[in-house]
Scaffold this motif. Structure first.
Motif, PDB file in Angstrom:
ATOM      1  N   GLY A  13       0.835  -1.184   0.000  1.00 24.17           N
ATOM      2  CA  GLY A  13       0.000   0.000   0.000  1.00 24.17           C
ATOM      3  C   GLY A  13       0.869   1.232   0.000  1.00 24.17           C
ATOM      4  N   VAL A  14       0.220   2.383  -0.154  1.00 24.25           N
ATOM      5  CA  VAL A  14       0.949   3.653  -0.182  1.00 24.25           C
ATOM      6  C   VAL A  14       0.489   4.519   0.982  1.00 24.25           C
ATOM      7  N   LEU A  15       1.457   4.935   1.770  1.00 22.34           N
ATOM      8  CA  LEU A  15       1.214   5.813   2.911  1.00 22.34           C
ATOM      9  C   LEU A  15       1.639   7.215   2.513  1.00 22.34           C
ATOM     10  N   THR A  16       0.683   8.143   2.437  1.00 29.57           N
ATOM     11  CA  THR A  16       0.989   9.528   2.085  1.00 29.57           C
ATOM     12  C   THR A  16       0.977  10.368   3.354  1.00 29.57           C
ATOM     13  N   VAL A  17       2.075  11.080   3.583  1.00 27.60           N
ATOM     14  CA  VAL A  17       2.237  11.839   4.827  1.00 27.60           C
ATOM     15  C   VAL A  17       2.540  13.297   4.497  1.00 27.60           C
ATOM     16  N   GLU A  18       1.810  14.200   5.156  1.00 31.04           N
ATOM     17  CA  GLU A  18       2.059  15.638   4.993  1.00 31.04           C
ATOM     18  C   GLU A  18       2.494  16.204   6.331  1.00 31.04           C
ATOM     19  N   ALA A  67      17.540  17.535   6.190  1.00 26.96           N
ATOM     20  CA  ALA A  67      16.266  17.867   6.833  1.00 26.96           C
ATOM     21  C   ALA A  67      15.226  16.784   6.560  1.00 26.96           C
ATOM     22  N   ALA A  68      15.217  16.264   5.334  1.00 28.78           N
ATOM     23  CA  ALA A  68      14.279  15.198   4.978  1.00 28.78           C
ATOM     24  C   ALA A  68      14.547  13.950   5.817  1.00 28.78           C
ATOM     25  N   ASN A  69      15.821  13.634   6.027  1.00 24.80           N
ATOM     26  CA  ASN A  69      16.165  12.475   6.852  1.00 24.80           C
ATOM     27  C   ASN A  69      15.638  12.619   8.278  1.00 24.80           C
ATOM     28  N   PHE A  70      15.801  13.841   8.825  1.00 26.38           N
ATOM     29  CA  PHE A  70      15.292  14.091  10.179  1.00 26.38           C
ATOM     30  C   PHE A  70      13.775  13.880  10.234  1.00 26.38           C
ATOM     31  N   MET A  71      13.082  14.408   9.237  1.00 25.69           N
ATOM     32  CA  MET A  71      11.617  14.322   9.248  1.00 25.69           C
ATOM     33  C   MET A  71      11.128  12.900   9.006  1.00 25.69           C
ATOM     34  N   LEU A  72      11.812  12.161   8.131  1.00 24.34           N
ATOM     35  CA  LEU A  72      11.418  10.772   7.889  1.00 24.34           C
ATOM     36  C   LEU A  72      11.599   9.932   9.154  1.00 24.34           C
ATOM     37  N   GLN A  73      12.719  10.161   9.855  1.00 23.14           N
ATOM     38  CA  GLN A  73      12.969   9.413  11.091  1.00 23.14           C
ATOM     39  C   GLN A  73      11.909   9.701  12.144  1.00 23.14           C
ATOM     40  N   GLU A  74      11.422  10.943  12.170  1.00 21.56           N
ATOM     41  CA  GLU A  74      10.440  11.323  13.185  1.00 21.56           C
ATOM     42  C   GLU A  74       9.011  10.988  12.782  1.00 21.56           C
ATOM     43  N   PHE A  75       8.635  11.288  11.550  1.00 18.76           N
ATOM     44  CA  PHE A  75       7.224  11.237  11.182  1.00 18.76           C
ATOM     45  C   PHE A  75       6.787   9.923  10.518  1.00 18.76           C
ATOM     46  N   TYR A  76       7.722   9.167   9.941  1.00 17.51           N
ATOM     47  CA  TYR A  76       7.315   7.873   9.374  1.00 17.51           C
ATOM     48  C   TYR A  76       6.796   6.931  10.463  1.00 17.51           C
ATOM     49  N   PRO A  77       7.524   6.765  11.593  1.00 18.54           N
ATOM     50  CA  PRO A  77       6.992   5.903  12.660  1.00 18.54           C
ATOM     51  C   PRO A  77       5.648   6.402  13.205  1.00 18.54           C
ATOM     52  N   LYS A  78       5.499   7.730  13.330  1.00 20.65           N
ATOM     53  CA  LYS A  78       4.236   8.292  13.821  1.00 20.65           C
ATOM     54  C   LYS A  78       3.097   7.997  12.841  1.00 20.65           C
ATOM     55  N   ALA A  89       8.754  -4.803   6.170  1.00 20.93           N
ATOM     56  CA  ALA A  89      10.002  -4.523   5.451  1.00 20.93           C
ATOM     57  C   ALA A  89      10.221  -3.019   5.414  1.00 20.93           C
ATOM     58  N   GLN A  90      11.432  -2.627   5.065  1.00 15.51           N
ATOM     59  CA  GLN A  90      11.726  -1.201   4.912  1.00 15.51           C
ATOM     60  C   GLN A  90      10.917  -0.624   3.753  1.00 15.51           C
ATOM     61  N   PRO A  91      10.396   0.592   3.896  1.00 13.44           N
ATOM     62  CA  PRO A  91       9.561   1.175   2.835  1.00 13.44           C
ATOM     63  C   PRO A  91      10.397   1.750   1.693  1.00 13.44           C
ATOM     64  N   GLU A  92       9.742   1.941   0.562  1.00 14.01           N
ATOM     65  CA  GLU A  92      10.336   2.717  -0.527  1.00 14.01           C
ATOM     66  C   GLU A  92       9.788   4.133  -0.407  1.00 14.01           C
ATOM     67  N   ILE A  93      10.672   5.108  -0.186  1.00 18.43           N
ATOM     68  CA  ILE A  93      10.262   6.489   0.070  1.00 18.43           C
ATOM     69  C   ILE A  93      10.378   7.330  -1.197  1.00 18.43           C
ATOM     70  N   ILE A 105       5.887  16.700   1.974  1.00 18.77           N
ATOM     71  CA  ILE A 105       4.995  15.599   1.599  1.00 18.77           C
ATOM     72  C   ILE A 105       5.835  14.441   1.059  1.00 18.77           C
ATOM     73  N   PHE A 106       5.617  13.276   1.632  1.00 20.32           N
ATOM     74  CA  PHE A 106       6.307  12.093   1.108  1.00 20.32           C
ATOM     75  C   PHE A 106       5.345  10.920   1.057  1.00 20.32           C
ATOM     76  N   LYS A 107       5.660   9.999   0.137  1.00 26.14           N
ATOM     77  CA  LYS A 107       4.880   8.772   0.010  1.00 26.14           C
ATOM     78  C   LYS A 107       5.790   7.583   0.316  1.00 26.14           C
ATOM     79  N   ALA A 108       5.259   6.659   1.080  1.00 26.74           N
ATOM     80  CA  ALA A 108       6.008   5.450   1.426  1.00 26.74           C
ATOM     81  C   ALA A 108       5.250   4.238   0.906  1.00 26.74           C
TER      82      ALA A 108
END
Length: 426
Positions: A13-18, A67-78, A89-93, A105-108
């Motif tokens: 599936g695709v997880l869209t995060v803003e 900055a993107a790395n910081f945000m992915l580490q914080e907001f992907y788990p949330k 498995a690890q996502p494709e970002i 905005i990123f999609k996983a």
């Protein structure tokens, strides 16, 4: 933060995060503070260059990746927690938008734990069977004890080698007229019938005597670990230096006393009790496995390949640990068996698939039955662990009450309760 989960096929599936703009700004500031120590600009001390100067020189984009790395580490788990999905498995970002003053905005693309459709898991009609211990079984075990207590007696020159004897030999192997590396030994003790040498070797020593010299002709197996010898005919020049025969102790009360029993009857009684206990334990294990196998077989689930791959990696690591405890490494083992890692994984894959499916099925039974862990369950498990590791209960409790550790213990208890439920209702 805005989160949207869109389920696709094949457990993906695709997880869209803003992420709000203010978090983008704070992450750029964190990136600046991390990166400035490595940025040099004439007129400023290293690590002291103001952010505005760096942005004027290189553009604010210089901070985007960090900055993107910081945000992915914080907001992907949330986002995972908020959406309620379970990645395996690890996502494709894929970063959709990253610009100062705007939301990030990123999609996983995420592979998630599959849904299990349980089949029948109660009233399976499976019963436990326990093998009856016969007098023949007891006699065979006592005979094994007798063999272990046998003495090796040096035979005279007239004694012919028989099955079970030990021949102390010198040998050297040849392919054609040329001796090959690793094919030579001196005063090597060889138990006839142990099958520790190349097939056909030991049999040719039967009937020979002390001092005999002979040529032993064999063919190496096609899958022999040394490729240079695999499938080839070889001749071993052998000299018999010594022959040792077994002298078995008599099976009588004296034998029993040597093994801490008052009489042979008492020894046999003890042997029978132990064999019955072993049969009971084996019956339990076979019953449990049969029930779990049937419940797994009745269930339907589409297993992501990545879960099988992860299990395969675990199995390889487990094998490496076992080999290490035996003083061997995986590379040596593969050379000895004439295989390679990919072949080994291919052989292990069916079991890995079964393991993954079984784990998923047991987890689903836990959910279906609403199995929970009480505080008493946890305390009992801690006591067992303390006894196992010979540690104080409070010390073990402190270790296993840490985040992640307690959940692992509780998962194990739930799984055990689920298996007990299956057995009770089989």
């Amino acid at each position: 933060m805005k989160v949207n989960w869109e389920k696709k096929e094949n457990n993906q599936g695709v997880l869209t995060v803003e992420v709000p703009a203010e978090n983008v700004e704070s992450s750029i500031e964190k990136a600046y503070k991390k990166m400035r120590k490595d940025i040099e600009i004439p007129g400023f001390r290293k690590g002291r260059v103001p952010r505005k100067i760096i942005e004027n020189r290189f553009g604010v984009e210089v901070f985007y990746e960090e900055a993107a790395n910081f945000m992915l580490q914080e907001f992907y788990p949330k986002a995972i927690e908020e959406s309620g999905i379970e990645p395996v498995a690890q996502p494709e970002i894929d970063v959709e938008e990253l610009e100062a003053g705007k939301p990030f905005i990123f999609k996983a693309t995420v592979t998630v734990k599959p849904e299990v459709e349980l089949g029948e898991y109660k009233d399976l009609g499976i019963t436990k069977t326990v093998k009856e211990v016969s007098d023949e079984d007891v006699d065979a075990e006592v005979k094994s004890m007798q063999e272990k207590n046998a003495e090796l007696i040096v035979a005279d020159e007239n004694t012919e080698i028989a099955e079970g004897d030990t021949a102390v030999i010198d040998f050297e192997g040849y392919i054609g007229e040329e001796a090959f590396e690793g094919g030579k030994g001196e005063n090597h003790p060889l138990v006839i019938g142990s099958k520790s040498f190349i097939p056909g070797f030991e049999e040719q020593l039967v009937g020979k005597k002390l001092g005999d010299e002979l040529d032993v002709k064999v063919t190496f197996p096609k899958e022999y670990h040394a490729e240079s010898l695999a499938g080839k005919e070889a001749t071993f020049k052998v000299k018999i230096n010594e022959v040792k025969t077994k002298k078995l102790p008599e099976l009588n009360d004296e034998f029993a006393k040597d093994n801490n029993f008052d009489s042979l009857d008492e020894l046999k009684k003890d042997v029978k009790e132990k064999l019955e206990q072993q049969a009971e334990e084996q019956g339990k294990r076979e019953f449990e496995q049969a029930v779990i196998d049937k419940v797994t077989e009745n269930a339907k689930v589409d297993i992501p390949e990545v879960m099988v791959d992860n299990r395969l990696e675990d199995m390889v690591k487990e094998m490496e640990q076992r080999l290490s405890s035996q003083g061997m490494n995986l590379e040596t083992y593969l050379q000895f068996t004439g295989g390679d890692l990919e072949t080994m994984k291919a052989e292990l894959k069916p079991q890995a698939e079964k393991d993954v499916k079984t784990n998923l099925v047991i987890e689903t039974v836990v959910e279906n039955e609403g199995i929970e862990v009480t505080e008493e369950d946890f305390e009992d498990e801690i006591k067992k662990l303390a006894e196992m590791y010979k540690q104080e209960v409070d010390k073990i409790k402190e270790i296993f009450s840490m985040p992640g550790q307690k959940e692992s213990i509780e998962d194990g208890i739930k799984r055990r309760k689920a298996v007990e439920l299956l057995l009770e209702n089989s």
